[in-house]
Design an enzyme around this catalytic site. Sequence first.
Site: not given
Length: 413
Positions: A125, A189, A284, A294, A305
């Site tokens: 990523q 991430h 979210e 949060y 997963y």
Amino acid sequence: MRLPALAAAVSVLTLAAACGANGQDEPAAAQNNGGAGGPLETRPANGASQSPAFPGQTRAPGVRTEAALTHAVVASGLDHPWGLALLPDGRWLVTEKPGRLRIITAEGQVGEPIAGLPAVDARGQGGLLDVIVGPTFGQDRLIYWSYAEPREGGNATAVARGRLSDDGARVENVQVIFHASPTYDGDKHFGSSLAFAPDGKLFITLGERSDKPMRPQAQDLGSHMGKTIRINADGSVPPDNPFVGRAGALPEIWSLGHRNMQGVAIAPNGDVWTVEHGTRGGDEINLDRAGVNYGWPVIAYGVEYAGGAINEGVTAREGLEQPVYYWDPVIAPGGMTFYQGAMFPGWRGDLLVAGLKEKRISRLVLRNNRVVGEEYLLTDLGERVRDVAVGPDGAVWAVTDEANGKLVRLSKR
């Protein structure tokens, strides 16, 4: 990507295709939250035993735009484009994950890669991520971008800025103004979206690097992982950040307890909104406020997963903030923006959220910081929508995260 092939592949296509979505210019849901249709999502939730914390937190009523919509593929042949930013002259800055930044005209002419960017770690990523135009671009031509920065022992997200040359061919006087810490040898991430607030402060969203040993760092104020960051345009720390002066806390942190935020948008009133990926369930939308926690990974909607509960399997706990909205099953959200254009006056103040897994844009109708309606846009394109922006005339623009990525314009027919 082979550049000659790119030049041959770039196209300007007008594809008159109705979006086939639910919505309306002045949604009934915006008036009374009862006049719209049922929720668009009808699949079973992964977190089947979980309940929303308040009405409308998930599966908002479907709404419909009455105007016929059409999309045009303005440019193609891009290599996994990630970020999209409008220049004052109407051209677009577009990032490609392998490390290239290009200028694309509104007519579809794709420029050569802009020279001068630092190296990126383009595994998984990682790579070249978001790009934005600085608030003082008219005076200094500064642009800002985020990327996975290769380091000894691994990598982490960084943010740099530089002057876009007058001819747009290179960036000059490049400065790295933020280095996320700690360094970690992983490929997931990184976040990372960028947005300037009206006061000139720069917001940066960061992921917690995904792997289970890294997850707890989202709750650690001594780590940038899983945080929203707020800095000045030169990288210095605003003295009114919520954790300035707190022992053991990194002063750049604005909020904590996030998983992987790949979208941030500033509302017309200056509020900061972020969107983050869940696991199987739990994508979210958050109204991102200073000093607020949060919850990830202590509370979360959805399941792991591999199945099974996330940590203790709880979705609420005192002192941890609830999302304004969540999706289960997930849409895999990318970038997002507030709509303030002239083409669709009934959309003003709504959130447009790019969807990777579900290959669409979600329009969220907001009233009093709650989602009261949802519409699916660009459903007939059939590609992973990575980022979304609004053009000068109010048309919606998007890039698709594909090997043959596209720049697309959505407008009234």
